[in-house]
Design a protein around this motif. Sequence first.
Motif, PDB file in Angstrom:
ATOM      1  N   GLU A 120       0.833  -1.192   0.000  1.00  0.00           N
ATOM      2  CA  GLU A 120       0.000   0.000   0.000  1.00  0.00           C
ATOM      3  C   GLU A 120       0.875   1.251   0.000  1.00  0.00           C
ATOM      4  O   GLU A 120       2.006   1.226   0.487  1.00  0.00           O
ATOM      5  N   THR A 121       0.326   2.334  -0.553  1.00  0.00           N
ATOM      6  CA  THR A 121       1.021   3.622  -0.526  1.00  0.00           C
ATOM      7  C   THR A 121       0.409   4.474   0.578  1.00  0.00           C
ATOM      8  O   THR A 121      -0.804   4.711   0.584  1.00  0.00           O
ATOM      9  N   VAL A 122       1.227   4.904   1.501  1.00  0.00           N
ATOM     10  CA  VAL A 122       0.757   5.700   2.625  1.00  0.00           C
ATOM     11  C   VAL A 122       1.483   7.039   2.620  1.00  0.00           C
ATOM     12  O   VAL A 122       2.718   7.090   2.548  1.00  0.00           O
ATOM     13  N   VAL A 123       0.711   8.129   2.679  1.00  0.00           N
ATOM     14  CA  VAL A 123       1.273   9.483   2.607  1.00  0.00           C
ATOM     15  C   VAL A 123       0.786  10.318   3.792  1.00  0.00           C
ATOM     16  O   VAL A 123      -0.393  10.259   4.156  1.00  0.00           O
ATOM     17  N   ASN A 124       1.692  11.096   4.358  1.00  0.00           N
ATOM     18  CA  ASN A 124       1.346  11.977   5.467  1.00  0.00           C
ATOM     19  C   ASN A 124       1.377  13.433   4.967  1.00  0.00           C
ATOM     20  O   ASN A 124       2.432  14.051   4.893  1.00  0.00           O
ATOM     21  N   LEU A 125       0.198  13.954   4.592  1.00  0.00           N
ATOM     22  CA  LEU A 125       0.123  15.324   4.070  1.00  0.00           C
ATOM     23  C   LEU A 125       0.418  16.356   5.147  1.00  0.00           C
ATOM     24  O   LEU A 125       0.910  17.458   4.850  1.00  0.00           O
ATOM     25  N   LYS A 126       0.123  16.019   6.374  1.00  0.00           N
ATOM     26  CA  LYS A 126       0.420  16.926   7.490  1.00  0.00           C
ATOM     27  C   LYS A 126       1.930  17.128   7.619  1.00  0.00           C
ATOM     28  O   LYS A 126       2.414  18.249   7.793  1.00  0.00           O
ATOM     29  N   ALA A 127       2.677  16.031   7.494  1.00  0.00           N
ATOM     30  CA  ALA A 127       4.144  16.112   7.548  1.00  0.00           C
ATOM     31  C   ALA A 127       4.682  16.854   6.333  1.00  0.00           C
ATOM     32  O   ALA A 127       5.628  17.646   6.441  1.00  0.00           O
ATOM     33  N   ALA A 128       4.084  16.611   5.165  1.00  0.00           N
ATOM     34  CA  ALA A 128       4.528  17.280   3.933  1.00  0.00           C
ATOM     35  C   ALA A 128       4.385  18.799   4.067  1.00  0.00           C
ATOM     36  O   ALA A 128       5.273  19.563   3.663  1.00  0.00           O
ATOM     37  N   ILE A 139      -0.561  10.698  -4.681  1.00  0.00           N
ATOM     38  CA  ILE A 139      -1.859  10.853  -4.025  1.00  0.00           C
ATOM     39  C   ILE A 139      -2.862   9.848  -4.584  1.00  0.00           C
ATOM     40  O   ILE A 139      -3.587   9.175  -3.848  1.00  0.00           O
ATOM     41  N   LYS A 140      -2.892   9.721  -5.912  1.00  0.00           N
ATOM     42  CA  LYS A 140      -3.821   8.796  -6.561  1.00  0.00           C
ATOM     43  C   LYS A 140      -3.527   7.346  -6.171  1.00  0.00           C
ATOM     44  O   LYS A 140      -4.440   6.542  -5.970  1.00  0.00           O
ATOM     45  N   ALA A 141      -2.243   7.028  -6.058  1.00  0.00           N
ATOM     46  CA  ALA A 141      -1.852   5.667  -5.675  1.00  0.00           C
ATOM     47  C   ALA A 141      -2.329   5.347  -4.255  1.00  0.00           C
ATOM     48  O   ALA A 141      -2.816   4.245  -3.985  1.00  0.00           O
ATOM     49  N   SER A 142      -2.221   6.322  -3.361  1.00  0.00           N
ATOM     50  CA  SER A 142      -2.664   6.109  -1.970  1.00  0.00           C
ATOM     51  C   SER A 142      -4.181   6.039  -1.868  1.00  0.00           C
ATOM     52  O   SER A 142      -4.723   5.344  -1.027  1.00  0.00           O
ATOM     53  N   GLN A 143      -4.867   6.777  -2.753  1.00  0.00           N
ATOM     54  CA  GLN A 143      -6.326   6.726  -2.784  1.00  0.00           C
ATOM     55  C   GLN A 143      -6.823   5.380  -3.303  1.00  0.00           C
ATOM     56  O   GLN A 143      -7.834   4.852  -2.850  1.00  0.00           O
ATOM     57  N   LYS A 144      -6.091   4.833  -4.261  1.00  0.00           N
ATOM     58  CA  LYS A 144      -6.463   3.549  -4.858  1.00  0.00           C
ATOM     59  C   LYS A 144      -6.246   2.396  -3.891  1.00  0.00           C
ATOM     60  O   LYS A 144      -7.110   1.538  -3.702  1.00  0.00           O
ATOM     61  N   LYS A 145      -5.091   2.373  -3.246  1.00  0.00           N
ATOM     62  CA  LYS A 145      -4.777   1.329  -2.263  1.00  0.00           C
ATOM     63  C   LYS A 145      -3.768   1.887  -1.274  1.00  0.00           C
ATOM     64  O   LYS A 145      -2.581   1.976  -1.585  1.00  0.00           O
ATOM     65  N   GLY A 146      -4.260   2.282  -0.136  1.00  0.00           N
ATOM     66  CA  GLY A 146      -3.363   2.829   0.860  1.00  0.00           C
ATOM     67  C   GLY A 146      -4.084   3.763   1.813  1.00  0.00           C
ATOM     68  O   GLY A 146      -5.238   3.557   2.157  1.00  0.00           O
ATOM     69  N   ASP A 147      -3.387   4.834   2.203  1.00  0.00           N
ATOM     70  CA  ASP A 147      -3.963   5.751   3.188  1.00  0.00           C
ATOM     71  C   ASP A 147      -3.334   7.133   3.041  1.00  0.00           C
ATOM     72  O   ASP A 147      -2.157   7.259   2.675  1.00  0.00           O
ATOM     73  N   ILE A 148      -4.146   8.150   3.307  1.00  0.00           N
ATOM     74  CA  ILE A 148      -3.664   9.531   3.310  1.00  0.00           C
ATOM     75  C   ILE A 148      -3.898  10.093   4.695  1.00  0.00           C
ATOM     76  O   ILE A 148      -5.028  10.128   5.187  1.00  0.00           O
ATOM     77  N   ILE A 149      -2.831  10.512   5.335  1.00  0.00           N
ATOM     78  CA  ILE A 149      -2.918  11.084   6.682  1.00  0.00           C
ATOM     79  C   ILE A 149      -2.944  12.590   6.564  1.00  0.00           C
ATOM     80  O   ILE A 149      -2.009  13.199   6.027  1.00  0.00           O
ATOM     81  N   LYS A 150      -4.024  13.197   7.032  1.00  0.00           N
ATOM     82  CA  LYS A 150      -4.195  14.665   6.900  1.00  0.00           C
ATOM     83  C   LYS A 150      -4.107  15.358   8.248  1.00  0.00           C
ATOM     84  O   LYS A 150      -4.388  14.778   9.277  1.00  0.00           O
TER      85      LYS A 150
END
Length: 350
Positions: free
Chosen positions: A319-327, A339-350
């Motif tokens: 899975e692709t996991v991204v931390n937008l808060k850290a970014a 972003i699209k990869a994490s939306q498809k399979k993974g998680d986005i931390i806001k």
Amino acid sequence: MRVLFWALPAEGVSFLLGGRRMKKLIATIIAIFAFLIVAFTTETRQSTNQKKQVVGILQTMSHPALDQIHRGIIKGLEKEGYRNGKNITIDFQNAQGDQSNLKSMSDRFIQQDAALTIGIATPAVQSLANEAGDTPVIMGAVSDPLGTHLVKSLKRPGGKTTGVQDMQPVGAQLKLIQTIMPKLKNIGVIYTSSDDSSASEYREFRKLAEAQGINVKSYTVTSTNDIEQVAQTMAGKVEAVYVPTDNTVASGIATLLKATNAAKIPVFPAADTMVKPGGLATRAVSQFDMGVLTGRMAGQVLKGKNPATMPVQRVTEYETVVNLKAAKKLGITIPDSVIKASQKKGDIIK
């Protein structure tokens, strides 16, 4: 011993002794009672034997990644029909990073005559495998089972140990880093020198990164006490930091992030559980999914499978996991493709 006799009318004696139907009825009732007693006794013995089956789970230390594996193991056992307190007794022990605890806890399982043992992370598995006897050992996420001599072959382990290999997609992780930081030239890797699995991932990452023209600088620690000083030293010399699947660094991830955030340097961890507290992004195999697979393999051994002939398994989807808060804190823009990869399979931390 005294035997008492009493007199009955002749008609009564004739009824009791001569009534064939009554005799058959009594014989039938006795047979039914005998059958029920035998069935009840057998069921009780089976139930008792099942409850006596001990499954020992030994965790190297506490941190989110290993805790997720533990939760997955319980789920995997349930999927195979084994529930704590119902047909197995789970004895969970956490060594909290202490080698002497690993040994004493491993001994404990043997003294309990455990049906099998499960180790979470390499040090725990090694400790269990070093115990005398043939009690099956199931690996819960070990990066290098061959290099650590836990199995003779991935396809046919050949001994009492089998289980799940923690195969993080290091190549995909490097590609993710390059997608977010296309101009990256220098990256630091922090890992525990005594952790065989972590060192193995570091070597793989270094080989791939240097082939892409990226300079890799390694920094080792021996305990969480070293992380602060090493992190401060590293922060001034690299543009980003990669953290392999490392138990010690994972336990001290907050200390590492404090130093890297102050220097505006992103951290790319190998484990998804290190993104939530402040790591920037990763492409990783789910720790929980690895635990589920471990639990299922343990259940199969409880049902009679031989670990010597059970191939080592691994979770292949990541899975692709991204931390937008850290970014945002670091002033880094995450590309739309990530972003699209994490939306498809993974998680986005806001």
